[in-house]
Motif scaffolding. Structure first.
Motif, PDB file in Angstrom:
ATOM      1  N   PHE A 160      30.175  42.273  26.984  1.00 16.25           N
ATOM      2  CA  PHE A 160      31.556  42.842  27.403  1.00 16.25           C
ATOM      3  C   PHE A 160      31.626  44.250  27.190  1.00 16.25           C
ATOM      4  N   ARG A 161      31.048  44.816  26.327  1.00 13.72           N
ATOM      5  CA  ARG A 161      31.336  46.192  25.710  1.00 13.72           C
ATOM      6  C   ARG A 161      30.376  47.002  26.880  1.00 13.72           C
ATOM      7  N   ILE A 162      29.108  46.685  27.361  1.00 15.27           N
ATOM      8  CA  ILE A 162      28.498  47.294  28.459  1.00 15.27           C
ATOM      9  C   ILE A 162      29.253  47.104  29.437  1.00 15.27           C
ATOM     10  N   ILE A 163      29.910  46.307  30.063  1.00 18.79           N
ATOM     11  CA  ILE A 163      30.468  46.260  31.423  1.00 18.79           C
ATOM     12  C   ILE A 163      31.842  47.127  31.241  1.00 18.79           C
ATOM     13  N   MET A 164      32.420  47.226  30.088  1.00 17.83           N
ATOM     14  CA  MET A 164      33.637  47.787  29.823  1.00 17.83           C
ATOM     15  C   MET A 164      33.557  49.401  29.848  1.00 17.83           C
ATOM     16  N   GLU A 165      32.288  50.042  29.334  1.00 18.31           N
ATOM     17  CA  GLU A 165      31.890  51.164  29.060  1.00 18.31           C
ATOM     18  C   GLU A 165      31.678  51.515  30.442  1.00 18.31           C
ATOM     19  N   GLU A 166      31.116  50.621  31.363  1.00 19.80           N
ATOM     20  CA  GLU A 166      30.959  51.182  32.766  1.00 19.80           C
ATOM     21  C   GLU A 166      31.995  51.332  33.473  1.00 19.80           C
ATOM     22  N   ALA A 167      33.056  50.608  33.345  1.00 19.00           N
ATOM     23  CA  ALA A 167      34.264  50.442  33.936  1.00 19.00           C
ATOM     24  C   ALA A 167      35.117  51.761  33.757  1.00 19.00           C
ATOM     25  N   LYS A 168      35.089  52.280  32.230  1.00 20.40           N
ATOM     26  CA  LYS A 168      35.500  53.575  31.622  1.00 20.40           C
ATOM     27  C   LYS A 168      35.082  54.690  32.596  1.00 20.40           C
ATOM     28  N   ALA A 169      33.834  54.669  32.893  1.00 19.16           N
ATOM     29  CA  ALA A 169      33.107  55.784  33.337  1.00 19.16           C
ATOM     30  C   ALA A 169      33.494  55.925  35.088  1.00 19.16           C
ATOM     31  N   ALA A 170      33.839  54.609  35.408  1.00 16.64           N
ATOM     32  CA  ALA A 170      34.224  54.464  36.742  1.00 16.64           C
ATOM     33  C   ALA A 170      35.735  55.136  36.797  1.00 16.64           C
ATOM     34  N   CYS A 171      36.642  54.604  36.067  1.00 18.98           N
ATOM     35  CA  CYS A 171      37.865  55.218  36.033  1.00 18.98           C
ATOM     36  C   CYS A 171      37.910  56.666  35.888  1.00 18.98           C
ATOM     37  N   GLY A 172      37.076  57.179  35.255  1.00 18.53           N
ATOM     38  CA  GLY A 172      37.025  58.744  35.118  1.00 18.53           C
ATOM     39  C   GLY A 172      36.512  59.519  36.484  1.00 18.53           C
ATOM     40  N   GLU A 173      35.750  58.685  37.209  1.00 19.39           N
ATOM     41  CA  GLU A 173      35.268  59.096  38.408  1.00 19.39           C
ATOM     42  C   GLU A 173      36.328  59.027  39.539  1.00 19.39           C
ATOM     43  N   GLY A 180      46.294  63.428  41.030  1.00 19.35           N
ATOM     44  CA  GLY A 180      47.465  62.926  40.852  1.00 19.35           C
ATOM     45  C   GLY A 180      47.902  61.340  40.860  1.00 19.35           C
ATOM     46  N   ASP A 181      47.038  60.650  41.133  1.00 20.96           N
ATOM     47  CA  ASP A 181      47.003  59.290  41.475  1.00 20.96           C
ATOM     48  C   ASP A 181      47.311  58.490  39.919  1.00 20.96           C
ATOM     49  N   PRO A 182      47.964  57.887  39.582  1.00 21.00           N
ATOM     50  CA  PRO A 182      48.147  57.240  38.176  1.00 21.00           C
ATOM     51  C   PRO A 182      47.281  55.853  38.056  1.00 21.00           C
ATOM     52  N   VAL A 183      46.686  55.578  39.210  1.00 19.07           N
ATOM     53  CA  VAL A 183      45.971  53.907  39.305  1.00 19.07           C
ATOM     54  C   VAL A 183      44.793  54.115  38.367  1.00 19.07           C
ATOM     55  N   PRO A 184      44.032  55.155  38.505  1.00 18.67           N
ATOM     56  CA  PRO A 184      42.728  55.030  37.479  1.00 18.67           C
ATOM     57  C   PRO A 184      42.901  54.966  36.206  1.00 18.67           C
ATOM     58  N   TYR A 185      44.111  55.649  35.696  1.00 18.62           N
ATOM     59  CA  TYR A 185      44.508  55.583  34.437  1.00 18.62           C
ATOM     60  C   TYR A 185      45.110  54.177  33.785  1.00 18.62           C
ATOM     61  N   ILE A 186      45.935  53.561  35.056  1.00 17.77           N
ATOM     62  CA  ILE A 186      46.374  52.288  34.655  1.00 17.77           C
ATOM     63  C   ILE A 186      45.301  51.245  34.545  1.00 17.77           C
ATOM     64  N   VAL A 187      44.276  51.286  35.194  1.00 19.12           N
ATOM     65  CA  VAL A 187      42.978  50.569  35.108  1.00 19.12           C
ATOM     66  C   VAL A 187      42.565  50.730  33.876  1.00 19.12           C
ATOM     67  N   GLU A 188      42.309  51.987  33.363  1.00 18.77           N
ATOM     68  CA  GLU A 188      41.872  52.161  32.102  1.00 18.77           C
ATOM     69  C   GLU A 188      42.737  51.791  31.015  1.00 18.77           C
TER      70      GLU A 188
END
Length: 372
Positions: A160-173, A180-188
């Protein structure tokens, strides 16, 4: 031991008295289809259970058309164009990102791939490979990873943590591609809940969202989860967060309905108080949500979320006519709380709808008296 027996006796007595009281009041219950006393939702023009759409809370025909095209052709460009033409800070963009990510995740679960077979959701991989700078594709990919973590792994485990860490990096990208888009931060926000961000780190993330879309209802619903008792907060913190959002809600904003979601997230697992759903805290939250949907824009895509939860509380409160009024607006779609918590959202919704119809008719209502 004697005290335990006394408590058990009182509970059983209360249950018996409740049943007697309900019978005297002409309380409503479910009966088998075809029973002479069965109320028929079809008489009100409601969709059959097998026709209920479990993918979305309300109608979005453009999204449905594009989803069908993408899944049929495995060509991502329709999704890319739809997101590019959707307002970045609006609620609908967030819903569409969730829908595309969910479709890819479901495809992968249905077709995990193997020897000589491509895995499902291949169109999302191609999208990221062919258009790595596309903000829409990056946001969908981040949300896809989040959904994969929750669906395929157990919180707290290494997987779970491995996938979530990958998701966190994807949110940053994704955030870098659309500042100006709030969506990546909402995903985070979901990543923050899953990884257990410290409160200071979570609040910094929340401020980034408020800077971009301070009245975003979807963001507030996602943030509420973090503050709930079952995650990293408490009942009081969740209520405070929801009530603060409602208090600062501008005219026409659905944020006034936030307290109802906080109440729902903290419902007692076993409710021995028959009047709980007529209590002051529930009644106040329901009234706030009713005011919100009545004053919101008719095209606000978050209205459906609020109306679905209102149906749950109005039926539990035996406010049949008001429940029917909500059903006439959103019937046909069930992809929202509380139905999505069930293994069969359509069946769960259908039970509450049947109760609403039966209660409405038991109190003199009919198709002719229901306003549309």
């Amino acid at each position: 031991m004697e005290i335990l027996w006394v408590l058990m006796t009182l509970v059983m007595l209360g249950f018996v008295l409740l049943q007697i009281s309900r019978r005297r009041r002409g309380a409503v219950g479910l009966v088998p289809p075809g029973h002479p006393d069965a109320a028929d939702p079809a008489n009100y023009g409601f969709a059959r259970e097998e026709e209920l759409d479990v993918r979305m809370p309300g109608p979005d025909q453009d999204l449905l058309d594009v989803l069908d095209l993408v899944q049929r052709t495995q060509d991502y460009r329709g999704a890319q164009q739809l997101l590019a033409g959707t307002e970045a800070k609006g609620e609908r963009r967030w819903q569409r990102v969730q829908a595309f990510a969910g479709a890819a995740s479901l495809e992968l679960r249905q077709r995990p791939g193997g020897v000589g077979e491509a895995p499902g959701g291949q169109w999302l991989r191609v999208w990221r490979a062919e258009a790595p700078k596309d903000a829409g594709g990056a946001a969908v990919h981040a949300e896809f990873l989040v959904q994969q973590a929750w669906r395929t792994a157990t919180p707290g485990t290494d997987d779970f943590r491995i996938i979530m860490e990958e998701a966190k990096a994807a949110c940053g990208e994704a955030a870098l591609l659309a500042p100006g888009d709030p969506v990546p931060y909402i995903v985070e926000l979901s990543v923050a809940r899953g990884l257990g961000y410290p409160r200071e780190e979570f609040e910094q993330l929340w401020l980034k969202i408020l800077d971009r879309a301070p009245n975003h209802m979807g963001a507030h619903l996602a943030a509420l989860q973090y503050w709930c008792e079952k995650w990293h907060g408490s009942r009081d913190l969740a209520y405070s967060f929801a009530e603060a959002a409602a208090a600062r809600a501008p005219q026409g904003s659905l944020l006034a309905a936030m307290p109802l979601f906080a109440v729902f997230e903290h419902l007692p697992e076993v409710n021995l108080v028959s009047g709980f759903y007529q209590s002051e805290v529930v009644t106040k939250a329901v009234h706030g949500a009713l005011h919100a949907v009545h004053s919101a824009r008719p095209d606000d895509p978050m209205q459906a979320h609020v109306r679905h939860l209102l149906i749950f509380f109005l039926v539990r409160s035996e406010r049949w006519a008001e429940a029917m009024n909500q059903l006439t607006v959103i019937d046909g779609h069930v992809g929202a709380l509380p139905w999505t918590l069930s293994a069969d959202p359509a069946a769960e919704f259908a039970v509450y709808r049947a109760l609403a119809v039966a209660g409405y008719e038991a109190n003199g209502g009919s198709p002719a008296t229901l306003p549309h």
